[in-house]
Motif scaffolding. Structure first.
Motif, PDB file in Angstrom:
ATOM      1  N   LEU A   1       0.820  -1.220   0.000  1.00 23.92           N
ATOM      2  CA  LEU A   1       0.000   0.000   0.000  1.00 23.92           C
ATOM      3  C   LEU A   1       0.844   1.256   0.000  1.00 23.92           C
ATOM      4  CD1 LEU A   1      -2.620  -1.065   2.682  1.00 23.92           C
ATOM      5  CD2 LEU A   1      -2.967  -0.942   0.230  1.00 23.92           C
ATOM      6  N   VAL A   2       2.113   1.114   0.440  1.00 24.59           N
ATOM      7  CA  VAL A   2       2.950   2.304   0.601  1.00 24.59           C
ATOM      8  C   VAL A   2       3.738   2.552  -0.678  1.00 24.59           C
ATOM      9  CG1 VAL A   2       4.885   3.293   1.866  1.00 24.59           C
ATOM     10  CG2 VAL A   2       3.185   1.936   3.052  1.00 24.59           C
ATOM     11  N   PRO A   3       3.592   3.733  -1.264  1.00 21.86           N
ATOM     12  CA  PRO A   3       4.399   4.046  -2.440  1.00 21.86           C
ATOM     13  C   PRO A   3       5.859   4.248  -2.029  1.00 21.86           C
ATOM     14  CG  PRO A   3       3.117   5.955  -1.777  1.00 21.86           C
ATOM     15  CD  PRO A   3       2.691   4.828  -0.898  1.00 21.86           C
ATOM     16  N   LEU A   4       6.774   3.814  -2.876  1.00 26.83           N
ATOM     17  CA  LEU A   4       8.187   4.017  -2.598  1.00 26.83           C
ATOM     18  C   LEU A   4       8.678   5.197  -3.426  1.00 26.83           C
ATOM     19  CD1 LEU A   4       9.528   0.340  -2.732  1.00 26.83           C
ATOM     20  CD2 LEU A   4       8.617   1.586  -0.805  1.00 26.83           C
ATOM     21  N   GLY A   5       9.306   6.153  -2.758  1.00 25.97           N
ATOM     22  CA  GLY A   5       9.804   7.306  -3.491  1.00 25.97           C
ATOM     23  C   GLY A   5       8.661   7.997  -4.231  1.00 25.97           C
ATOM     24  N   PRO A   6       8.926   8.584  -5.378  1.00 23.69           N
ATOM     25  CA  PRO A   6       7.884   9.308  -6.104  1.00 23.69           C
ATOM     26  C   PRO A   6       6.954   8.406  -6.913  1.00 23.69           C
ATOM     27  CG  PRO A   6       9.984   9.557  -7.195  1.00 23.69           C
ATOM     28  CD  PRO A   6      10.242   8.742  -5.984  1.00 23.69           C
ATOM     29  N   PHE A   7       7.150   7.086  -6.848  1.00 21.24           N
ATOM     30  CA  PHE A   7       6.343   6.194  -7.672  1.00 21.24           C
ATOM     31  C   PHE A   7       5.040   5.842  -6.979  1.00 21.24           C
ATOM     32  CE2 PHE A   7      10.801   5.511  -8.461  1.00 21.24           C
ATOM     33  CZ  PHE A   7      10.870   5.814  -9.809  1.00 21.24           C
ATOM     34  N   GLY A   8       4.073   5.352  -7.743  1.00 22.23           N
ATOM     35  CA  GLY A   8       2.788   4.980  -7.172  1.00 22.23           C
ATOM     36  C   GLY A   8       2.881   3.652  -6.433  1.00 22.23           C
ATOM     37  N   ALA A   9       1.890   3.405  -5.556  1.00 25.02           N
ATOM     38  CA  ALA A   9       1.864   2.133  -4.845  1.00 25.02           C
ATOM     39  C   ALA A   9       1.187   1.093  -5.724  1.00 25.02           C
ATOM     40  CB  ALA A   9       1.104   2.301  -3.541  1.00 25.02           C
ATOM     41  N   PRO A  10       1.573  -0.203  -5.592  1.00 22.99           N
ATOM     42  CA  PRO A  10       0.927  -1.249  -6.394  1.00 22.99           C
ATOM     43  C   PRO A  10      -0.570  -1.320  -6.128  1.00 22.99           C
ATOM     44  CG  PRO A  10       2.926  -2.083  -5.387  1.00 22.99           C
ATOM     45  CD  PRO A  10       2.709  -0.722  -4.821  1.00 22.99           C
ATOM     46  N   VAL A  11      -0.983  -1.145  -4.871  1.00 26.19           N
ATOM     47  CA  VAL A  11      -2.407  -1.181  -4.533  1.00 26.19           C
ATOM     48  C   VAL A  11      -2.755   0.146  -3.891  1.00 26.19           C
ATOM     49  CG1 VAL A  11      -4.205  -2.389  -3.278  1.00 26.19           C
ATOM     50  CG2 VAL A  11      -2.167  -3.633  -4.022  1.00 26.19           C
ATOM     51  N   SER A  12      -3.806   0.776  -4.369  1.00 25.07           N
ATOM     52  CA  SER A  12      -4.164   2.065  -3.797  1.00 25.07           C
ATOM     53  C   SER A  12      -5.645   2.317  -3.992  1.00 25.07           C
ATOM     54  CB  SER A  12      -3.355   3.182  -4.466  1.00 25.07           C
ATOM     55  OG  SER A  12      -3.697   4.418  -3.897  1.00 25.07           O
ATOM     56  N   PHE A  13      -6.344   2.665  -2.921  1.00 29.49           N
ATOM     57  CA  PHE A  13      -7.757   3.041  -3.026  1.00 29.49           C
ATOM     58  C   PHE A  13      -8.063   3.989  -1.888  1.00 29.49           C
ATOM     59  CE2 PHE A  13      -7.234  -0.904  -0.754  1.00 29.49           C
ATOM     60  CZ  PHE A  13      -7.923  -0.690   0.423  1.00 29.49           C
ATOM     61  N   THR A  14      -9.182   4.694  -1.979  1.00 29.36           N
ATOM     62  CA  THR A  14      -9.531   5.673  -0.952  1.00 29.36           C
ATOM     63  C   THR A  14      -9.757   4.976   0.382  1.00 29.36           C
ATOM     64  OG1 THR A  14     -10.533   7.066  -2.588  1.00 29.36           O
ATOM     65  CG2 THR A  14     -11.161   7.468  -0.316  1.00 29.36           C
ATOM     66  N   GLY A  15      -9.115   5.487   1.416  1.00 30.63           N
ATOM     67  CA  GLY A  15      -9.305   4.918   2.745  1.00 30.63           C
ATOM     68  C   GLY A  15      -8.335   3.811   3.067  1.00 30.63           C
ATOM     69  N   ASP A  16      -7.353   3.560   2.202  1.00 28.46           N
ATOM     70  CA  ASP A  16      -6.457   2.434   2.485  1.00 28.46           C
ATOM     71  C   ASP A  16      -5.516   2.733   3.650  1.00 28.46           C
ATOM     72  OD1 ASP A  16      -4.896   4.236   1.214  1.00 28.46           O
ATOM     73  OD2 ASP A  16      -4.172   2.899  -0.359  1.00 28.46           O
ATOM     74  N   LEU A  17      -5.493   4.005   4.144  1.00 28.24           N
ATOM     75  CA  LEU A  17      -4.651   4.261   5.308  1.00 28.24           C
ATOM     76  C   LEU A  17      -5.147   3.503   6.521  1.00 28.24           C
ATOM     77  CD1 LEU A  17      -5.582   7.471   7.090  1.00 28.24           C
ATOM     78  CD2 LEU A  17      -6.273   7.275   4.753  1.00 28.24           C
ATOM     79  N   ILE A  18      -6.498   3.311   6.601  1.00 24.68           N
ATOM     80  CA  ILE A  18      -7.046   2.537   7.719  1.00 24.68           C
ATOM     81  C   ILE A  18      -6.579   1.083   7.589  1.00 24.68           C
ATOM     82  CG2 ILE A  18      -9.168   1.856   8.890  1.00 24.68           C
ATOM     83  CD1 ILE A  18      -9.006   4.740   8.936  1.00 24.68           C
ATOM     84  N   LEU A  19      -6.657   0.556   6.364  1.00 24.32           N
ATOM     85  CA  LEU A  19      -6.217  -0.820   6.127  1.00 24.32           C
ATOM     86  C   LEU A  19      -4.747  -0.956   6.502  1.00 24.32           C
ATOM     87  CD1 LEU A  19      -6.863  -3.622   5.053  1.00 24.32           C
ATOM     88  CD2 LEU A  19      -6.122  -2.865   2.810  1.00 24.32           C
ATOM     89  N   PHE A  20      -3.949   0.041   6.124  1.00 24.05           N
ATOM     90  CA  PHE A  20      -2.514   0.005   6.425  1.00 24.05           C
ATOM     91  C   PHE A  20      -2.291  -0.105   7.931  1.00 24.05           C
ATOM     92  CE2 PHE A  20       1.333   2.491   7.493  1.00 24.05           C
ATOM     93  CZ  PHE A  20       2.268   1.684   6.876  1.00 24.05           C
ATOM     94  N   ALA A  21      -2.969   0.775   8.693  1.00 26.62           N
ATOM     95  CA  ALA A  21      -2.792   0.756  10.149  1.00 26.62           C
ATOM     96  C   ALA A  21      -3.230  -0.581  10.719  1.00 26.62           C
ATOM     97  CB  ALA A  21      -3.573   1.893  10.787  1.00 26.62           C
ATOM     98  N   TYR A  22      -4.346  -1.123  10.182  1.00 23.62           N
ATOM     99  CA  TYR A  22      -4.830  -2.361  10.772  1.00 23.62           C
ATOM    100  C   TYR A  22      -4.052  -3.580  10.312  1.00 23.62           C
ATOM    101  CZ  TYR A  22      -8.243  -0.129  13.513  1.00 23.62           C
ATOM    102  OH  TYR A  22      -8.810   0.637  14.482  1.00 23.62           O
ATOM    103  N   LEU A  23      -3.409  -3.523   9.146  1.00 23.96           N
ATOM    104  CA  LEU A  23      -2.534  -4.632   8.758  1.00 23.96           C
ATOM    105  C   LEU A  23      -1.365  -4.712   9.739  1.00 23.96           C
ATOM    106  CD1 LEU A  23      -2.482  -4.474   4.879  1.00 23.96           C
ATOM    107  CD2 LEU A  23      -3.218  -6.371   6.311  1.00 23.96           C
ATOM    108  N   LEU A  24      -0.822  -3.532  10.110  1.00 18.13           N
ATOM    109  CA  LEU A  24       0.234  -3.529  11.123  1.00 18.13           C
ATOM    110  C   LEU A  24      -0.303  -4.115  12.427  1.00 18.13           C
ATOM    111  CD1 LEU A  24       2.002  -0.060  10.676  1.00 18.13           C
ATOM    112  CD2 LEU A  24       2.674  -2.270   9.781  1.00 18.13           C
TER     113      LEU A  24
END
Lengths: 301, 213
Positions: A78-101
């Motif tokens: 979900l996290v983009p590396l450097g200036p490139f886009g992330a492989p998976v990205s959708f609105t609200g994925d920050l919640i998913l990111f926090a909960y995956l951790l």
């Protein structure tokens, strides 16, 4: 192509970061230190060993390292590396990111409790206690970035510092960067919070939870932990050094160099600071929450 | 032009909180001296063309707050042999939260102050109010004389930030006079600390109220 490089970097580079940290610490101590690739050798060695499993444990004990590794790797997508886009990205994925951790953490602590060892129970309790304080740091930091970028997708949100530069923005980004660096140290159990080298059960946090894991399972845990360092480091880099040159090759090179720089910074912190007393750790984490919260207040005031 | 200044100011605010949260005197001294150096650099970001007079004042500030005062304080604590602030009136975590509360309120309230329009965008006013308040917290809640001196220095830093609003209007002589006053005050305090230590065999200011032959 960029997605492919993203995957390769995310899966192959993390153990190198541990090597860089250890090398930095060795340089500070005046030692020669283990080779840079030592973590890879360790992982290969662990993968070839046999597993000893306690009779008191259940399936959770075996599932935990796998689930932890998978969830961290998914968070990394979900996290983009450097200036490139992330492989998976959708609105609200920050919640998913926090909960995956959080899922990774939940399974690690559940496996620690599963062994029935009192030491590991203590480690699990500490891990969860400090997580209560480290999660708000992440959320406040993401909130600030979301406010600046006006987007709720990690892919866009983390690129906000690239095109920021408004009045209050840089001030909040400085605060968020301080908060995220403390988060990086806390989440990866690095020195002011936890010592990855110690093997004294009474004072450990993360290491004590995995005492009973052996062989390939321990390898999975170590590998997962290093990916976590990489992923949170990538989040920090967005705030710390937003950089885009336009040439893809140069950008990847800069990203790798920045990542190694973060590892060196962690090594320097570990060499120059003493570990905090366990009861002082919350002070540090609360300070980090306050920094990120100030960053938010600066934006909305 | 304001963004780098604001970035420096939030670092100053962050240092405030670290100064409140730590019990080691050496760390507090280092934090306050770093704060002084950052403050010394700020005129560079405000003025468009820097004159030699302000450069002189800047150099004086950085030298005094970043090197001379920390050196004197280090010497003082080496001679009286104390390392930590043991029993603050308010604990480290509560005082940190109090400082954070003060910073938050300063940020919110400074908007409703009737300021000149060029002073509203930078964080100078809230940062100065917050730093002054943190200085007061250090001054009033810590028991050791040395930490109170650090509180005084933080307070002075806050006033200095406020003074940055008037940059270019204050004559050089006044600025140098302020620096000299600060230097003399700290100098005398360091000597006094030594004497207090000899007379009372402790630097706990709460014991100064006891009568002694």
């Amino acid at each position: 192509m960029n997605m492919f490089i993203h995957l390769v970097l995310m899966l192959a580079m993390p153990p190198l970061l541990l090597g860089v940290i250890n090398k930095t610490k060795a340089l500070f101590a005046g030692r020669k230190g283990p080779p840079l690739l030592q973590s890879y050798y360790d992982l290969i060695k662990l993968a070839r060993k046999s597993v000893v499993i306690s009779r008191t444990t259940t399936w959770i004990f075996i599932a935990a390292p796998v689930v932890t590794l998978t969830s961290i790797a998914m968070a990394g997508l979900l996290v983009p590396l450097g200036p490139f886009g992330a492989p998976v990205s959708f609105t609200g994925d920050l919640i998913l990111f926090a909960y995956l951790l959080a899922v990774g953490r939940f399974f690690t602590t559940a496996a620690a409790l599963d062994t029935g060892s009192s030491f590991e129970g203590m480690g699990a309790a500490r891990e969860v206690t400090f997580a209560c304080l480290s999660e708000p740091i992440l959320f406040f930091a993401l909130l600030v970035l979301a406010r600046i970028s006006g987007s709720l997708a990690l892919g866009d949100l983390l690129h906000a510092p690239l095109d920021a530069g408004g009045q209050g923005d840089i001030a909040s980004l400085v605060l968020v960067a301080i908060g995220l660096f403390i988060l990086l140290l806390a989440e990866n159990s690095r020195i002011p919070v936890d010592d990855p080298n110690t093997h004294l059960e009474l004072t450990m946090i993360h290491e004590v939870m995995v005492l009973d894991h052996s062989g390939p399972l321990l390898g999975l845990i170590l590998y997962g932990a290093s990916i976590k360092l990489f992923v949170i480091g990538a989040v920090l880099l967005h705030v710390l050094f937003p950089f885009q040159s336009g040439s893809a090759l140069l950008d990847w090179g800069v990203f790798v160099a920045e990542m190694l720089g973060v590892a060196v910074a962690v090594g320097v912190v570990e060499s120059t600071m003493a570990r905090l007393q366990m009861r002082h750790v919350p002070y540090l984490l609360i300070a980090a929450i306050l920094f990120c919260a100030f960053g938010f207040v600066l934006l909305v005031r | 032009m304001n963004s780098p200044l604001n970035a420096l100011l939030v670092v100053v605010l962050a240092l405030n909180l670290f100064a409140l949260g730590t019990s080691r005197l050496v760390t507090v001294i280092k934090i306050v001296s770093l704060q002084g150096v950052l403050l010394g650099l700020m005129p560079l970001m405000i003025e468009e063309h820097v004159e030699w007079e302000s450069l002189l004042a800047m150099g004086g500030t950085i030298l005094l707050k970043g090197a001379v005062i920390p050196w004197m304080m280090m010497r003082a604590i080496r001679e009286v042999e104390i390392r930590r602030e043991m029993e603050p009136l308010i604990g480290f975590l509560p005082s940190m939260l109090l400082g954070a509360l003060a910073t938050g309120l300063a940020l919110l309230f400074s908007k409703s102050l009737p300021l000149a329009s060029e002073h509203t965008a930078p964080l100078l006013v809230p940062a100065s109010l917050a730093t002054i308040f943190v200085g007061f917290i250090l001054l009033t809640t810590r028991a050791k004389a040395i930490t109170q001196v650090m509180g005084y220095l933080v307070l002075e830093n806050g006033i200095y930030i406020f003074g940055l609003l008037l940059l270019g209007v204050i004559p050089l002589m006044v600025e140098l006079g302020v620096l000299l006053d600060l230097f003399v005050a700290i100098f005398i305090i360091c000597i006094m600390v030594n004497h207090i230590n000899q007379a009372f065999s402790s630097l706990d200011t709460r014991r100064l109220s006891e009568l002694k032959e």
